[in-house]
Design an enzyme around this catalytic site. Structure first.
Site, PDB file in Angstrom:
ATOM      1  N   THR A   1       0.859  -1.186   0.000  1.00 23.86           N
ATOM      2  CA  THR A   1       0.000   0.000   0.000  1.00 23.86           C
ATOM      3  C   THR A   1       0.895   1.235   0.000  1.00 23.86           C
ATOM      4  OG1 THR A   1       0.048   0.259   2.381  1.00 23.86           O
ATOM      5  CG2 THR A   1      -1.623  -1.225   1.506  1.00 23.86           C
TER       6      THR A   1
ATOM      7  N   ARG B   1       6.845   0.858   1.956  1.00 19.65           N
ATOM      8  CA  ARG B   1       7.323   2.041   2.679  1.00 19.65           C
ATOM      9  C   ARG B   1       7.468   1.679   4.154  1.00 19.65           C
ATOM     10  NH1 ARG B   1       9.107   4.000  -1.173  1.00 19.65           N
ATOM     11  NH2 ARG B   1       8.787   6.064  -2.077  1.00 19.65           N
TER      12      ARG B   1
ATOM     13  N   ASP C   1      12.851  -4.124   2.855  1.00 17.77           N
ATOM     14  CA  ASP C   1      13.646  -3.295   1.939  1.00 17.77           C
ATOM     15  C   ASP C   1      13.590  -1.838   2.372  1.00 17.77           C
ATOM     16  OD1 ASP C   1      15.172  -2.772  -0.464  1.00 17.77           O
ATOM     17  OD2 ASP C   1      13.343  -1.953  -1.361  1.00 17.77           O
TER      18      ASP C   1
ATOM     19  N   GLU D   1      15.577   5.946   7.203  1.00 23.91           N
ATOM     20  CA  GLU D   1      16.613   5.309   6.386  1.00 23.91           C
ATOM     21  C   GLU D   1      17.843   6.206   6.306  1.00 23.91           C
ATOM     22  OE1 GLU D   1      14.726   4.350   2.646  1.00 23.91           O
ATOM     23  OE2 GLU D   1      13.381   2.918   3.581  1.00 23.91           O
TER      24      GLU D   1
ATOM     25  N   HIS E   1      16.760  -0.344   0.569  1.00 23.53           N
ATOM     26  CA  HIS E   1      15.804   0.300  -0.346  1.00 23.53           C
ATOM     27  C   HIS E   1      16.226   0.093  -1.813  1.00 23.53           C
ATOM     28  CE1 HIS E   1      12.646   3.723  -0.453  1.00 23.53           C
ATOM     29  NE2 HIS E   1      12.581   3.011  -1.557  1.00 23.53           N
TER      30      HIS E   1
ATOM     31  N   GLY F   1      14.446  -1.787  -4.078  1.00 24.45           N
ATOM     32  CA  GLY F   1      13.339  -2.238  -4.935  1.00 24.45           C
ATOM     33  C   GLY F   1      13.478  -1.768  -6.380  1.00 24.45           C
ATOM     34  N   ALA F   2      13.825  -0.491  -6.562  1.00 22.83           N
ATOM     35  CA  ALA F   2      13.844   0.076  -7.917  1.00 22.83           C
ATOM     36  C   ALA F   2      15.246   0.103  -8.503  1.00 22.83           C
ATOM     37  CB  ALA F   2      13.296   1.498  -7.857  1.00 22.83           C
TER      38      ALA F   2
END
Ligand SMILES: NC(=O)c1ccc[n+]([C@@H]2O[C@H](COP(=O)([O-])OP(=O)(O)OC[C@H]3O[C@@H](n4cnc5c(N)ncnc54)[C@H](O)[C@@H]3O)[C@@H](O)[C@H]2O)c1
Ligand SMILES: O=C(O)CC[C@@H](O)C(=O)O
Length: 524
Positions: free
Chosen positions: A200, A229, A253, A258, A276, A278-279
Site C-alpha cells: 500500500t 514504505r 527493503d 533510512e 531500499h 526495490g527500484a
C-alpha cells in the site's frame, strides 16, 4: 534555448528524448557543481538525493518543471513548487516490475535462508542442517494492497504454485477475478495466510496497519515482507512478535528512518534486509529516466504532461470563476470515497444549472482527485485524474441535466461497483457557500468541511440522544448536526461535525450503540 539540469546520476541513456531535441541543452551534474548558472535552468531532473527545498527553488527563478525519476516525491517541496507554478512530474510505473521482482526475490531468500547460509559459507562453514527452509509451492500468500506492484507480485506467486489472498478495500470482485486472486477481508488475510506482503502507500490509514493487535491475529509461524514504505508494519511490534517466536521471519527493503541505525530488527537472524533496492535495476533506472525526460520534452513542446502530480497552471480569471465549484467537486469526491469505502468500477458526475455552464471536465477531474486522495500512493490532480481512473479500471462518465432540484446549480456524483452504488449531491449558493443537499437518497443540508461523522442508523426514539450522551460523557463537543430520513421508523442518517477528529475508540463506542448501522469518518 531551454536548459535542463540532470542531477543525482540519472541514467544518461534515459535522457535521449531531451538530448535529441532541438532548442534544448542538457547539463549533467549536481546542483552545486557550477556546471550551469542555476538562474537559467528551465527543467530539473532528480532522483532522491537532491532535496528540492524552498531555498534551492529561490536560486532557480526560471524553473518551470521538475522531473522525479521514480515514484516517491518526498524530497521535493511540492507545495512550494505548486505555489510557484512549477509542474512536478514523476515516473509512477517505471520501477513496478523491478520492485515486484525484488519482493519475490526477498520472499524466496527469506523462505530458504539464503543470506544467512551465504554468510556462513563465506566464513568457511558448511552447515547444511541449520538452514532447512520452506517451499513456496502450496503456500498462501497474503497481499495487502493490490496496485501496480501487488498485482505483479500476485502473478509471480501464482506461477510458483502459491495461492493468493488479497486485501484491498478499493478493489472490485471483477478485477480480483481477472487477476485470479481471492479477494478477502483484512482479518482473513491475517488469519489464513503463510506469508504476508504489504504494497500500500504510506497514508494515515496504512501507517502501523500491522501492529501489536493485528500481528496477534496472524498464523503462528507467519513470514512478513515490506518492500513498500517503512512504517506500514510497526517496527517495534514486529520486533516483539519475532522475539516471542510468533513471526518466523521478515524481509525488509524499507525502514521508517533510512538508513536504520542500531535497529532492533537487524539483530534477529530471521530478519533479512536490503537498503531500499526495490527500484535499483538498470532497467528500472532507464525506464524512469526515459519517462521523465519524455515528459519534460512533451512540456517543452507545449503539450499536456501525463504524470504531473501538482496543479497545472491556469489563467487567474478562469480559476476565480470555477474555484468554488472546483472546491465543492473535490470535497464531494472525498465524501463519496469515505462514505462508500468499497471498490468501484464506475463514477458518474451530473451537472445542472450554472455548474453545467462551466468547464465540467475540469470539475470531474477535481472530483476524481478528491476521490483518490486517500486511496492511492500518488498525488492525483486535474492533469492525471482520468489516466489514473482508466488505469484502475474505473469508467468515468459526465452528464448534464435540466433538473436542478430547485437550486441554481447541482453537482451529483454516483459511484458504483459490485452491484452497489452511492450518490451524493451538492450545490454552490452565492454569498452562502457550498452545501451537500443529498446523501445516498437522504435529503440533508450541511457545509462540506472539517471533521465529519456520517452515521447510518434506524429511525427509533432515543438514537440521537444516545449518540449525544456518549459524546457528551467523553467531553466531545458537537459543532453542528444534521439529520435525514426517508420514512418514519425506517433508515435514517445523521451528519455531525466536530472541532477536531474523533478517536478510533470514540467511533467504536458509537458503533456499539443499539440501532447504529454504520459510521464513516470524513475529514475535509
Ligand atoms: N522499495 C522500493 O524501492 C519501491 C519502489 C516503488 C514503489 N514502492 C512503494 O510500493 C508501494 C506500492 O506502490 P504501487 O506503485 O504498487 O502503488 P499503487 O498506488 O499502484 O498501489 C497501492 C494499492 O494499495 C491499495 N490501498 C490503499 N490503501 C489501502 C489500505 N488501507 N489497505 C489495503 N490496500 C490499500 C490501493 O487501492 C492500491 O491498489 C508504495 O508504498 C510505493 O511507495 C517502493
Ligand atoms: O530508488 C529510488 O529512486 C526510489 C525508489 C522508490 O521508493 C520510489 O519511490 O520510486
Amino acid at each position: 534555448m531551454f536548459h535542463v539540469l540532470a542531477a543525482d546520476s540519472i541514467k544518461e541513456e534515459g535522457l535521449q528524448p531531451l538530448l535529441e531535441q532541438n532548442g534544448v541543452q542538457v547539463h549533467i551534474g549536481s546542483v552545486d557543481s557550477g556546471i550551469i548558472d542555476l538562474q537559467k535552468i528551465d527543467a530539473l531532473l532528480v532522483r532522491s538525493a537532491t532535496k528540492v527545498t524552498q531555498e534551492l527553488l529561490d536560486l532557480m527563478p526560471s524553473l518551470k518543471i521538475i522531473g522525479r525519476a521514480g515514484v516517491g516525491v518526498d524530497n521535493i517541496d511540492i507545495a512550494e513548487a505548486t505555489k510557484r507554478g512549477i509542474i512536478v512530474v514523476n515516473a509512477p510505473d517505471g520501477n513496478t516490475i523491478s520492485t515486484a521482482e525484488h519482493t519475490f526475490a526477498m520472499m524466496s531468500a527469506l523462505m530458504r535462508n539464503i543470506p544467512q547460509a551465504h554468510s556462513t559459507v563465506k566464513n568457511g562453514e558448511w552447515k547444511r542442517n541449520k538452514f532447512i527452509g520452506n517451499e513456496l509451492y502450496g503456500k498462501i500468500l497474503g497481499i495487502i494492497g493490490l496496485g501496480r506492484i501487488g498485482s505483479e507480485l500476485a502473478k509471480r506467486a501464482k506461477a510458483f504454485g502459491m495461492s493468493v489472498k488479497v486485501y484491498d478495500p478499493f478493489l472490485t470482485k471483477e478485477r480480483a477475478a481477472v487477476l485470479g486472486v481471492q479477494l478477502s477481508s483484512f482479518d482473513e488475510v491475517l488469519a489464513e495466510t503463510d506469508i504476508i506482503s504489504v504494497h500500500t502507500p504510506l497514508t494515515k490509514e496504512t501507517k502501523g496497519l500491522l501492529n501489536e493487535k493485528t500481528l496477534s491475529q496472524t498464523k503462528k509461524g507467519v513470514y512478513l515482507l515490506n518492500c513498500a514504505r517503512g512504517g506500514i508494519i510497526d517496527e517495534m511490534a514486529l520486533a516483539h512478535f519475532i522475539e516471542n517466536g510468533h513471526v518466523a521471519g521478515a524481509a525488509l527493503d524499507v525502514f521508517e528512518v533510512e538508513p536504520p541505525e542500531n535497529h532492533p530488527l537487524l539483530k534477529f537472524d530471521s530478519v533479512i534486509a536490503t537498503p531500499h533496492l526495490g527500484a535499483s535495476t538498470k532497467e528500472a533506472q532507464l525506464n524512469v529516466a526515459t519517462q521523465v525526460a519524455s515528459e519534460i520534452r512533451t512540456f517543452f513542446e507545449n503539450n499536456p504532461v501525463a504524470n504531473s502530480i501538482n496543479l497545472p497552471a491556469m489563467s487567474k480569471e478562469i480559476y476565480e470563476k470555477i474555484q468554488p465549484y472546483h472546491q465543492l467537486a473535490k470535497e464531494m469526491g472525498k465524501i463519496v470515497s469515505e462514505c462508500h469505502n468499497k471498490g468501484i468500477s464506475e463514477l458518474t458526475a451530473t451537472y445542472s444549472g450554472t455548474a453545467a455552464e462551466l468547464e465540467t471536465t475540469f470539475l470531474t477531474k477535481a472530483l476524481l482527485a478528491g476521490f483518490f486522495e486517500n486511496r492511492i500512493d500518488m498525488k492525483v490532480n486535474e492533469v492525471n485524474a482520468i489516466h489514473i481512473a482508466k488505469e484502475r479500471g474505473i469508467m468515468v462518465g459526465e452528464k448534464v441535466t435540466g433538473n436542478s432540484y430547485g437550486y441554481a446549480n447541482t453537482i451529483t456524483v454516483t459511484a458504483s461497483g459490485d452491484g452497489e452504488s452511492f450518490t451524493v449531491r451538492g450545490t454552490y449558493i452565492d454569498h452562502y457557500g457550498p452545501r451537500i443537499v443529498n446523501l445516498d437518497g437522504f435529503n440533508i443540508d450541511f457545509h462540506p468541511s472539517g471533521n465529519l461523522l456520517y452515521i447510518q442508523h434506524m429511525d427509533r426514539p432515543g438514537v440521537i440522544g444516545h449518540v449525544g450522551k456518549v459524546l457528551g460523557d467523553h467531553d466531545v463537543n458537537i459543532a453542528t448536526m444534521q439529520v435525514g430520513r426517508k420514512e418514519a421508523g425506517g433508515e435514517a442518517i445523521m451528519v455531525l461535525s466536530f472541532d477536531k477528529p474523533l478517536s478510533i475508540e470514540m467511533i467504536s463506542k458509537l458503533e456499539s450503540l443499539q440501532d447504529i448501522v454504520t459510521i464513516n469518518s470524513i475529514v475535509l
